[in-house]
Design an enzyme around this catalytic site. Structure first.
Site, mmCIF file in Angstrom:
data_model
loop_
_atom_site.group_PDB
_atom_site.id
_atom_site.type_symbol
_atom_site.label_atom_id
_atom_site.label_comp_id
_atom_site.label_asym_id
_atom_site.label_seq_id
_atom_site.Cartn_x
_atom_site.Cartn_y
_atom_site.Cartn_z
ATOM 1 N N LYS A 31 0.831 -1.204 0.000
ATOM 2 C CA LYS A 31 0.000 0.000 0.000
ATOM 3 C C LYS A 31 0.867 1.257 0.000
ATOM 4 O O LYS A 31 2.067 1.191 0.320
ATOM 5 C CB LYS A 31 -0.958 -0.028 1.190
ATOM 6 C CG LYS A 31 -0.297 -0.070 2.527
ATOM 7 C CD LYS A 31 -1.296 -0.468 3.625
ATOM 8 C CE LYS A 31 -0.641 -0.369 4.987
ATOM 9 N NZ LYS A 31 -1.507 -0.913 6.055
ATOM 10 N N TYR A 251 14.489 31.336 6.794
ATOM 11 C CA TYR A 251 13.266 32.057 7.156
ATOM 12 C C TYR A 251 13.246 32.430 8.630
ATOM 13 O O TYR A 251 13.598 31.623 9.490
ATOM 14 C CB TYR A 251 12.026 31.202 6.848
ATOM 15 C CG TYR A 251 11.712 31.142 5.369
ATOM 16 C CD1 TYR A 251 11.395 32.308 4.661
ATOM 17 C CD2 TYR A 251 11.726 29.940 4.688
ATOM 18 C CE1 TYR A 251 11.109 32.254 3.308
ATOM 19 C CE2 TYR A 251 11.433 29.873 3.340
ATOM 20 C CZ TYR A 251 11.126 31.037 2.647
ATOM 21 O OH TYR A 251 10.843 30.986 1.320
HETATM 22 C C1 LIG Z 1 -0.722 -1.856 6.748
HETATM 23 C C2 LIG Z 1 -1.308 -3.150 7.101
HETATM 24 C C3 LIG Z 1 -0.487 -4.269 7.242
HETATM 25 C C4 LIG Z 1 1.031 -4.175 7.245
HETATM 26 O O1 LIG Z 1 1.411 -3.624 8.479
HETATM 27 P P1 LIG Z 1 2.959 -3.337 8.846
HETATM 28 O O2 LIG Z 1 2.916 -2.850 10.244
HETATM 29 O O3 LIG Z 1 3.422 -2.299 7.883
HETATM 30 O O4 LIG Z 1 3.685 -4.616 8.680
HETATM 31 C C5 LIG Z 1 -1.096 -5.503 7.453
HETATM 32 N N1 LIG Z 1 -2.442 -5.600 7.528
HETATM 33 C C6 LIG Z 1 -3.262 -4.543 7.416
HETATM 34 C C7 LIG Z 1 -4.727 -4.723 7.520
HETATM 35 C C8 LIG Z 1 -2.717 -3.274 7.215
HETATM 36 O O5 LIG Z 1 -3.519 -2.219 7.103
#
Ligand SMILES: *Cc1c(COP(=O)(O)O)cnc(C)c1O
Length: 356
Positions: A31, A251
């Site tokens: 993701k 700044y």
């Molecule tokens: C983001 C996510 C993961 C992965 O989690 P990490 O902490 O990055 O390993 C797994 N399952 C779900 C439902 C997530 O949203």
């Protein structure tokens, strides 16, 4: 220049797979464009390593990488949105169904087409964010025929505080999940995220879903990081100047030179995900030393104090993120976590994939 080491990502995936158990499956979570590092490149590499289960948050993220992932499950964690049935089916993507409404819509789509459709069943075991609530799970159990036209590949849940081994929620969720999953006999289970893999055998399942640890983020904060570093962000010194004692830099002149100082300017700013709060807090690596970031972070620039690095020259590479300046350190200084630092990294850097 953002260097992304695909060999390190592959090594991290193998470590997580072996740790989870070689006869269990371990997915790759892609993701947010592969936690900011490039979902396409990471998907290709993990597939080549033998990974066959992948997750994105959004449907469009999944559509983009679907052609790279033959013979693989690709699941959208956000589930089935209104009117998205056709796109899911066309690209053979499985939604993580988290409401009764989604289950009804996906089952209706399956019946209308006279074929079984794949899905994961997302159960909320305490996050109170996504997944079937206990009440909805109860209703679903009473209407089990709803699932008849669906191939439920996994029942899944997500841990609230996996990176805190002592958190009482971990054991509670393990118990609630075991009871919920028992309502779907014979259905495989998906439980741990990155940190969950390190919580022990109770958190092992048929499919782990690591994300952050693949990208080098420490899944065991407090202990040494078992993961190989993946991302290295470097920038060249653009300009150098001598600033007399008592003059301000940047700044609002937030930083006033306490002594005659040598200031280097680097082309990285908050628009690149170098959080503005890091001004006067963080450091940048240069020639084996750490040079403080002084003054405000601008949109596209930072200024660093290289007075104690007399060899500094225009064109020298500085390490903004990397072995000398770990993501975790920047995250702590910025009051956030390593996930946010990585996913904030801008799209303007020249990207180089090592091991592609
Ligand atoms: C983001 C996510 C993961 C992965 O989690 P990490 O902490 O990055 O390993 C797994 N399952 C779900 C439902 C997530 O949203």
């Amino acid at each position: 220049m953002l260097e992304i080491d695909l060999d390190a990502i592959a090594a991290n995936w193998r470590l997580l797979r072996d740790r989870h158990g070689p006869d269990r499956a371990t997915a790759g979570v892609l993701k947010a464009d592969g936690y900011g590092l490039g979902a396409v490149a990471v998907a290709k590499r993990l597939h080549a390593e033998g990974c066959r289960h992948f997750f994105t948050a959004h449907l469009m993220e999944a559509v983009e990488i679907r052609p790279l992932l033959p013979d693989s499950m690709l699941c959208v964690l956000h589930g089935l949105g209104p009117g998205e049935e056709e796109t899911f089916i066309l690209h053979d993507i499985a939604p993580a169904l988290g409401t009764l409404g989604e289950i009804e819509a996906w089952a209706a789509a399956a019946r209308a087409r006279g074929r079984r459709l794949p899905a994961l069943l997302h159960i909320d075991t305490g996050m109170n964010r996504t997944g079937l609530s206990p009440v909805e799970l109860e209703r679903l159990t009473a209407r089990a025929e709803l699932l008849a036209p669906l191939d439920i590949l996994f029942v899944m849940t997500h841990l609230v505080a996996a990176d805190t081994p002592g958190a009482p929620m971990n054991a509670i969720q393990a118990e609630v999940f075991a009871a919920a999953a028992a309502r779907f006999p014979g259905t495989r289970r998906s439980f741990a995220n990155s940190s969950g893999i390190f919580l022990g055998p109770r958190f092992a399942s048929d499919l782990a879903r690591p994300g952050a640890a693949l990208y080098g983020v420490n899944p065991t904060p407090g202990d040494a990081n078992p993961m190989a570093p993946v991302a290295r962000l470097r920038a060249r010194i653009m300009q150098l100047r001598d600033v007399p004692a008592g003059e301000g830099v940047g700044y609002d002149h937030q930083w006033i030179s306490p002594r005659p100082s040598r200031i280097a300017t680097l082309p990285v700013g908050y628009a690149d995900g170098y959080h503005r709060v890091l001004g006067d807090r963080a450091e940048v690596g240069l020639g084996g030393q750490l040079c403080p970031v002084v003054g405000r972070v601008s949109m596209d620039l930072i200024t660093i104090d290289v007075t104690d690095c007399p060899a500094a020259a225009i064109g020298d590479w500085c390490e903004v993120i990397g072995p000398a300046v770990p993501v975790e350190r920047l995250a702590t200084l910025a009051g956030t976590n390593a996930y946010e630092v990585l996913t904030s990294l801008g799209r303007r850097f020249h990207r180089r994939y090592l091991g592609a």
